[in-house]
Design a protein around this motif. Structure first.
Motif, PDB file in Angstrom:
ATOM      1  N   VAL A 171       5.202   7.303   0.846  1.00 30.79           N
ATOM      2  CA  VAL A 171       5.873   6.129   2.011  1.00 30.79           C
ATOM      3  C   VAL A 171       4.321   4.689   2.307  1.00 30.79           C
ATOM      4  CG1 VAL A 171       5.271   5.250   4.432  1.00 30.79           C
ATOM      5  CG2 VAL A 171       6.327   7.655   3.756  1.00 30.79           C
ATOM      6  N   TYR A 172       6.025   3.731   1.246  1.00 30.76           N
ATOM      7  CA  TYR A 172       5.293   2.299   1.031  1.00 30.76           C
ATOM      8  C   TYR A 172       5.135   1.494   2.417  1.00 30.76           C
ATOM      9  CZ  TYR A 172       4.844   3.411  -3.344  1.00 30.76           C
ATOM     10  OH  TYR A 172       4.944   4.097  -5.268  1.00 30.76           O
ATOM     11  N   TYR A 173       3.672   0.777   2.690  1.00 36.87           N
ATOM     12  CA  TYR A 173       3.961   0.215   3.378  1.00 36.87           C
ATOM     13  C   TYR A 173       3.535  -2.060   2.817  1.00 36.87           C
ATOM     14  CZ  TYR A 173       2.738   4.103   6.874  1.00 36.87           C
ATOM     15  OH  TYR A 173       3.400   5.535   6.698  1.00 36.87           O
ATOM     16  N   CYS A 174       3.978  -3.145   3.312  1.00 40.55           N
ATOM     17  CA  CYS A 174       3.636  -3.959   3.635  1.00 40.55           C
ATOM     18  C   CYS A 174       2.595  -4.596   4.834  1.00 40.55           C
ATOM     19  CB  CYS A 174       4.405  -4.793   2.840  1.00 40.55           C
ATOM     20  SG  CYS A 174       5.916  -5.630   4.198  1.00 40.55           S
ATOM     21  N   ALA A 175       1.539  -5.330   4.520  1.00 45.02           N
ATOM     22  CA  ALA A 175       0.897  -5.539   5.419  1.00 45.02           C
ATOM     23  C   ALA A 175       0.127  -7.169   4.878  1.00 45.02           C
ATOM     24  CB  ALA A 175      -0.772  -4.641   5.258  1.00 45.02           C
ATOM     25  N   SER A 176       0.226  -7.967   7.002  1.00 47.23           N
ATOM     26  CA  SER A 176      -0.873  -9.434   5.834  1.00 47.23           C
ATOM     27  C   SER A 176      -2.323  -9.060   6.752  1.00 47.23           C
ATOM     28  CB  SER A 176      -0.170 -10.286   6.531  1.00 47.23           C
ATOM     29  OG  SER A 176      -0.118  -9.480   8.085  1.00 47.23           O
ATOM     30  N   THR A 177      -2.665 -10.341   6.015  1.00 44.39           N
ATOM     31  CA  THR A 177      -4.371 -10.797   6.364  1.00 44.39           C
ATOM     32  C   THR A 177      -3.945 -12.752   5.958  1.00 44.39           C
ATOM     33  OG1 THR A 177      -6.348 -10.306   6.195  1.00 44.39           O
ATOM     34  CG2 THR A 177      -5.347  -9.992   4.084  1.00 44.39           C
ATOM     35  N   SER A 178      -5.529 -12.604   6.786  1.00 45.40           N
ATOM     36  CA  SER A 178      -5.663 -14.275   6.129  1.00 45.40           C
ATOM     37  C   SER A 178      -6.211 -14.137   5.060  1.00 45.40           C
ATOM     38  CB  SER A 178      -6.297 -14.914   7.003  1.00 45.40           C
ATOM     39  OG  SER A 178      -7.153 -16.121   6.585  1.00 45.40           O
ATOM     40  N   PRO A 179      -5.635 -15.071   4.475  1.00 41.04           N
ATOM     41  CA  PRO A 179      -6.393 -15.073   2.931  1.00 41.04           C
ATOM     42  C   PRO A 179      -7.653 -15.485   2.651  1.00 41.04           C
ATOM     43  CG  PRO A 179      -4.202 -17.484   3.879  1.00 41.04           C
ATOM     44  CD  PRO A 179      -4.419 -16.026   4.812  1.00 41.04           C
ATOM     45  N   LEU A 180      -7.940 -16.041   3.234  1.00 41.07           N
ATOM     46  CA  LEU A 180      -9.211 -16.762   4.203  1.00 41.07           C
ATOM     47  C   LEU A 180     -11.121 -14.814   4.392  1.00 41.07           C
ATOM     48  CD1 LEU A 180      -9.168 -19.916   5.578  1.00 41.07           C
ATOM     49  CD2 LEU A 180      -9.374 -19.291   3.403  1.00 41.07           C
ATOM     50  N   PHE A 202       0.710  -1.327  -0.053  1.00 40.18           N
ATOM     51  CA  PHE A 202       0.088  -0.336   0.137  1.00 40.18           C
ATOM     52  C   PHE A 202       0.860   1.331   0.365  1.00 40.18           C
ATOM     53  CE2 PHE A 202      -3.721  -2.602   1.192  1.00 40.18           C
ATOM     54  CZ  PHE A 202      -3.766  -3.891   1.288  1.00 40.18           C
ATOM     55  N   ARG A 203       0.273   2.021  -0.685  1.00 42.79           N
ATOM     56  CA  ARG A 203       1.077   3.510  -0.105  1.00 42.79           C
ATOM     57  C   ARG A 203       0.507   4.831  -0.087  1.00 42.79           C
ATOM     58  NH1 ARG A 203       2.630   4.505  -6.805  1.00 42.79           N
ATOM     59  NH2 ARG A 203       0.167   4.530  -7.470  1.00 42.79           N
ATOM     60  N   GLN A 204       0.801   5.687   0.161  1.00 39.83           N
ATOM     61  CA  GLN A 204       0.363   6.760   0.977  1.00 39.83           C
ATOM     62  C   GLN A 204       0.752   7.618   0.633  1.00 39.83           C
ATOM     63  OE1 GLN A 204      -1.365   7.015   4.635  1.00 39.83           O
ATOM     64  NE2 GLN A 204      -2.544   8.971   4.107  1.00 39.83           N
ATOM     65  N   ALA A 205       0.812   8.942   0.026  1.00 42.14           N
ATOM     66  CA  ALA A 205       1.483   9.912  -0.655  1.00 42.14           C
ATOM     67  C   ALA A 205       0.645  11.913   0.356  1.00 42.14           C
ATOM     68  CB  ALA A 205       1.200  10.242  -1.583  1.00 42.14           C
ATOM     69  N   PRO A 206       1.723  12.217   0.572  1.00 41.94           N
ATOM     70  CA  PRO A 206       0.700  13.494   1.691  1.00 41.94           C
ATOM     71  C   PRO A 206      -0.422  13.874   1.021  1.00 41.94           C
ATOM     72  CG  PRO A 206       3.056  13.462   1.059  1.00 41.94           C
ATOM     73  CD  PRO A 206       3.013  12.626   0.506  1.00 41.94           C
ATOM     74  N   GLY A 207      -1.452  14.458   1.726  1.00 40.53           N
ATOM     75  CA  GLY A 207      -2.290  14.762   1.601  1.00 40.53           C
ATOM     76  C   GLY A 207      -3.544  14.010   0.856  1.00 40.53           C
ATOM     77  N   LYS A 208      -2.749  12.598   0.759  1.00 41.73           N
ATOM     78  CA  LYS A 208      -3.986  11.307  -0.057  1.00 41.73           C
ATOM     79  C   LYS A 208      -3.960  10.423   0.669  1.00 41.73           C
ATOM     80  CE  LYS A 208      -2.127  13.102  -4.697  1.00 41.73           C
ATOM     81  NZ  LYS A 208      -2.025  12.152  -6.033  1.00 41.73           N
ATOM     82  N   VAL A 209      -5.506  10.286   0.314  1.00 42.04           N
ATOM     83  CA  VAL A 209      -6.075   8.708   0.793  1.00 42.04           C
ATOM     84  C   VAL A 209      -4.546   7.522   0.769  1.00 42.04           C
ATOM     85  CG1 VAL A 209      -8.244   9.219   1.581  1.00 42.04           C
ATOM     86  CG2 VAL A 209      -7.879   8.013  -0.987  1.00 42.04           C
ATOM     87  N   GLY A 235       5.980   0.830   6.993  1.00 42.76           N
ATOM     88  CA  GLY A 235       6.828   1.982   5.557  1.00 42.76           C
ATOM     89  C   GLY A 235       8.007   1.839   5.379  1.00 42.76           C
ATOM     90  N   THR A 236       7.891   2.607   4.656  1.00 45.01           N
ATOM     91  CA  THR A 236       9.347   3.295   3.836  1.00 45.01           C
ATOM     92  C   THR A 236       8.984   4.170   2.859  1.00 45.01           C
ATOM     93  OG1 THR A 236      11.818   2.498   2.794  1.00 45.01           O
ATOM     94  CG2 THR A 236       9.880   1.094   2.058  1.00 45.01           C
ATOM     95  N   GLN A 237      10.059   4.935   2.785  1.00 45.36           N
ATOM     96  CA  GLN A 237       9.990   6.152   2.458  1.00 45.36           C
ATOM     97  C   GLN A 237      10.422   6.222   0.580  1.00 45.36           C
ATOM     98  OE1 GLN A 237       7.856   9.637   2.278  1.00 45.36           O
ATOM     99  NE2 GLN A 237       8.767  10.025  -0.016  1.00 45.36           N
ATOM    100  N   VAL A 238       9.791   6.212  -0.688  1.00 41.91           N
ATOM    101  CA  VAL A 238       9.795   6.537  -2.330  1.00 41.91           C
ATOM    102  C   VAL A 238       9.478   7.808  -2.750  1.00 41.91           C
ATOM    103  CG1 VAL A 238       9.921   5.082  -4.470  1.00 41.91           C
ATOM    104  CG2 VAL A 238       9.304   3.150  -2.176  1.00 41.91           C
ATOM    105  N   THR A 239      10.458   8.316  -3.392  1.00 45.99           N
ATOM    106  CA  THR A 239      10.465   9.224  -3.971  1.00 45.99           C
ATOM    107  C   THR A 239      11.536   9.187  -5.391  1.00 45.99           C
ATOM    108  OG1 THR A 239      11.363  10.426  -1.796  1.00 45.99           O
ATOM    109  CG2 THR A 239      11.642  12.092  -4.009  1.00 45.99           C
ATOM    110  N   VAL A 240      10.477   9.738  -6.263  1.00 50.24           N
ATOM    111  CA  VAL A 240      11.143   9.562  -7.613  1.00 50.24           C
ATOM    112  C   VAL A 240      10.666  11.126  -8.362  1.00 50.24           C
ATOM    113  CG1 VAL A 240      10.099   8.872 -10.196  1.00 50.24           C
ATOM    114  CG2 VAL A 240       9.495   7.635  -8.175  1.00 50.24           C
ATOM    115  N   SER A 241      12.384  11.435  -8.180  1.00 50.99           N
ATOM    116  CA  SER A 241      12.547  12.948  -8.642  1.00 50.99           C
ATOM    117  C   SER A 241      13.571  13.492  -9.514  1.00 50.99           C
ATOM    118  CB  SER A 241      12.153  13.890  -7.361  1.00 50.99           C
ATOM    119  OG  SER A 241      12.726  15.238  -7.944  1.00 50.99           O
ATOM    120  N   SER A 242      13.253  13.974 -10.335  1.00 55.23           N
ATOM    121  CA  SER A 242      14.517  14.139 -11.159  1.00 55.23           C
ATOM    122  C   SER A 242      15.509  15.276 -10.435  1.00 55.23           C
ATOM    123  CB  SER A 242      14.795  15.271 -11.551  1.00 55.23           C
ATOM    124  OG  SER A 242      12.885  15.972 -12.337  1.00 55.23           O
TER     125      SER A 242
END
Length: 125
Positions: free
Chosen positions: A92-101, A36-43, A118-125
């Motif tokens: 910011v990228y997150y991983c998460a787990s759940t029961s497959p059922l 999952f990911r969440q950018a500033p000001g976004k859901v 979470g871990t930050q990923v920035t794509v910029s020149s």
């Protein structure tokens, strides 16, 4: 299940980055895993999910064809390979787990119970 993401990165547009989601306790292959990911000001947005094994793979429309989710059971890790990165992938990228059922919903993260920090990923020149 304790999860930790790695792969903090600053990359240029068009570049690639691989994120890792490692479980310190438990066996990841027993669970459905989502990125999952969440950018500033976004859901928060569901990016990609995989059920047990490599079943029920989901990609958000915005990343389809550019991102690939995969498992490495020998290392108890789920990867998110991100290619052709765009500035709008910055988040910011997150991983998460759940029961497959469970009736998990990848697009929203509903029913995912264990989350990494979470871990930050920035794509910029």
């Amino acid at each position: 299940l304790h999860l930790a993401e790695s792969g903090v990165g600053l990359v240029q547009p068009g570049g690639s980055l691989r994120l890792s989601c490692v479980a310190s306790e438990g066996t990841l292959d027993y669970y459905a895993i989502g990125w999952f990911r969440q950018a500033p000001g976004k859901v928060r947005e569901g990016v990609s999910c995989v059920g047990r094994g490599h079943s029920n793979i989901y990609y958000a429309h915005s990343v389809k064809g550019r991102f690939t989710i995969s498992r490495d059971n020998a290392h108890n890790t789920v990867y998110l390979q991100m290619d052709s990165l765009k500035p709008e992938d910055t988040a910011v990228y997150y991983c998460a787990s759940t029961s497959p059922l469970s009736n998990y919903v990848c697009s929203t993260g509903e029913y995912f119970g264990s989350w990494g920090k979470g871990t930050q990923v920035t794509v910029s020149s």
